[in-house]
Design a protein around this motif. Structure first.
Motif, short mmCIF file in Angstrom:
data_model
loop_
_atom_site.label_atom_id
_atom_site.label_comp_id
_atom_site.label_asym_id
_atom_site.label_seq_id
_atom_site.Cartn_x
_atom_site.Cartn_y
_atom_site.Cartn_z
N SER A 16 27.45 8.83 49.07
CA SER A 16 28.67 8.40 48.35
C SER A 16 28.32 7.87 46.97
CB SER A 16 29.39 7.31 49.15
OG SER A 16 29.87 7.81 50.37
N GLU A 17 27.26 7.08 46.88
CA GLU A 17 26.86 6.52 45.59
C GLU A 17 26.44 7.60 44.61
OE1 GLU A 17 23.93 3.68 46.88
OE2 GLU A 17 25.49 2.41 47.79
N MET A 18 25.75 8.63 45.08
CA MET A 18 25.38 9.74 44.20
C MET A 18 26.63 10.43 43.66
SD MET A 18 23.25 11.52 42.50
CE MET A 18 21.70 10.87 43.10
N LEU A 19 27.61 10.64 44.52
CA LEU A 19 28.86 11.27 44.08
C LEU A 19 29.58 10.40 43.06
CD1 LEU A 19 30.07 12.79 47.46
CD2 LEU A 19 29.06 14.01 45.52
N VAL A 20 29.54 9.09 43.24
CA VAL A 20 30.14 8.18 42.25
C VAL A 20 29.38 8.26 40.94
CG1 VAL A 20 30.49 5.73 41.66
CG2 VAL A 20 31.19 6.58 43.89
N HIS A 21 28.06 8.30 40.98
CA HIS A 21 27.26 8.41 39.76
C HIS A 21 27.69 9.63 38.95
CE1 HIS A 21 24.91 5.32 41.43
NE2 HIS A 21 23.74 5.91 41.54
N VAL A 22 27.90 10.74 39.63
CA VAL A 22 28.15 12.01 38.95
C VAL A 22 29.62 12.20 38.59
CG1 VAL A 22 28.00 14.53 39.18
CG2 VAL A 22 26.12 13.08 39.99
N PHE A 23 30.54 11.82 39.48
CA PHE A 23 31.95 12.12 39.25
C PHE A 23 32.80 10.90 38.89
CE2 PHE A 23 30.43 15.46 42.14
CZ PHE A 23 30.66 16.55 41.32
N GLY A 24 32.29 9.71 39.11
CA GLY A 24 33.05 8.50 38.82
C GLY A 24 33.76 7.98 40.05
N GLU A 25 33.95 6.68 40.08
CA GLU A 25 34.56 6.03 41.24
C GLU A 25 35.99 6.50 41.48
OE1 GLU A 25 35.30 1.48 42.60
OE2 GLU A 25 33.35 1.99 41.77
N GLU A 26 36.68 6.86 40.40
CA GLU A 26 38.08 7.30 40.54
C GLU A 26 38.20 8.64 41.26
OE1 GLU A 26 36.42 9.10 36.90
OE2 GLU A 26 36.36 7.07 37.69
N LYS A 27 37.10 9.36 41.43
CA LYS A 27 37.13 10.65 42.13
C LYS A 27 36.46 10.59 43.49
CE LYS A 27 37.53 13.33 37.96
NZ LYS A 27 36.99 14.39 37.13
N LEU A 28 36.18 9.37 43.97
CA LEU A 28 35.54 9.20 45.27
C LEU A 28 36.48 9.66 46.39
CD1 LEU A 28 32.93 8.15 46.52
CD2 LEU A 28 34.00 5.91 46.72
N SER A 29 35.91 10.15 47.46
CA SER A 29 36.68 10.77 48.54
C SER A 29 36.80 9.88 49.76
CB SER A 29 35.96 12.05 48.97
OG SER A 29 34.75 11.70 49.61
N ASN A 30 37.52 10.42 50.75
CA ASN A 30 37.45 9.82 52.07
C ASN A 30 36.12 10.25 52.69
OD1 ASN A 30 37.82 12.48 52.85
ND2 ASN A 30 39.73 12.13 53.91
N ARG A 31 35.78 9.65 53.82
CA ARG A 31 34.46 9.93 54.40
C ARG A 31 34.51 9.71 55.89
NH1 ARG A 31 29.45 6.10 52.68
NH2 ARG A 31 30.15 4.76 54.36
N ILE A 32 33.73 10.53 56.59
CA ILE A 32 33.48 10.31 58.01
C ILE A 32 31.97 10.30 58.21
CG2 ILE A 32 33.65 12.75 58.61
CD1 ILE A 32 34.86 11.77 61.32
N VAL A 33 31.51 9.35 59.00
CA VAL A 33 30.08 9.21 59.28
C VAL A 33 29.90 9.26 60.79
CG1 VAL A 33 28.05 7.76 59.01
CG2 VAL A 33 29.82 7.74 57.24
#
Length: 164
Positions: free
Chosen positions: A125-142
């Motif tokens: 999730s943090e890598m995706l935030v680094h690249v796309f920004g927090e405003e584009k963060l998704s839902n998640r299932i773990v």
């Protein structure tokens, strides 16, 4: 999310962020079975079976809480996420065509008593935030599972919304 990179300007696109943070994407991974790692339907790009491999070889083997530590699991999650980004860039030509991260599925091979799933998944999730920004963060299932393909500790499935 307490992330110093999340304050990065919203105007910077994913390709610029990769450059600014010296994030180097690995070679595009190839499937270990009879499936496609990338499927594009309408404005959605589905990436599945993303593993912590570099050059076709696993970087980590084992289960979190048994053979691997939480930190090793986080590194494996980061490598798997870099493979997601490499495959998406290869398919789209540029990560700037990603308009949103829609979903992130994280399967983690764990030993029976491990409960640290979120800490491991947070690395992706943090890598995706680094690249796309927090405003584009998704839902998640773990999900914690008994085993994953070839003994690897993590497998990612990601859905991106893309612009034509």
């Amino acid at each position: 999310m307490n992330n110093p990179l999340s304050s990065y300007t919203v105007q910077a696109g994913p390709e610029q962020r990769l450059h600014d943070y010296n994030i180097e994407l690995p070679p595009v991974p190839t499937p270990f079975g009879a499936y496609l790692e990338v499927v594009h339907i309408n404005n959605l790009l589905f990436l599945s079976g993303m593993l912590p491999v570099v050059g076709g070889k696993p970087t980590y083997l084992g289960r979190i809480g048994a053979e691997l530590t939480i930190e090793e699991g986080r590194r494996a999650a980061t490598i798997a996420c870099l493979n997601v980004l490499a495959a998406a860039r290869h398919y789209l030509g540029s990560l700037d065509k990603v308009s949103r991260v829609v979903g992130l599925g994280v399967s983690i091979a764990i030993c029976g008593n491990s409960r640290e799933h979120p800490k491991v998944a947070d690395a992706a999730s943090e890598m995706l935030v680094h690249v796309f920004g927090e405003e584009k963060l998704s839902n998640r299932i773990v999900l914690g599972v008994a085993s994953l393909v070839l003994g690897m500790p993590i497998e990612l499935e990601v859905i991106f919304e893309v612009t034509p």
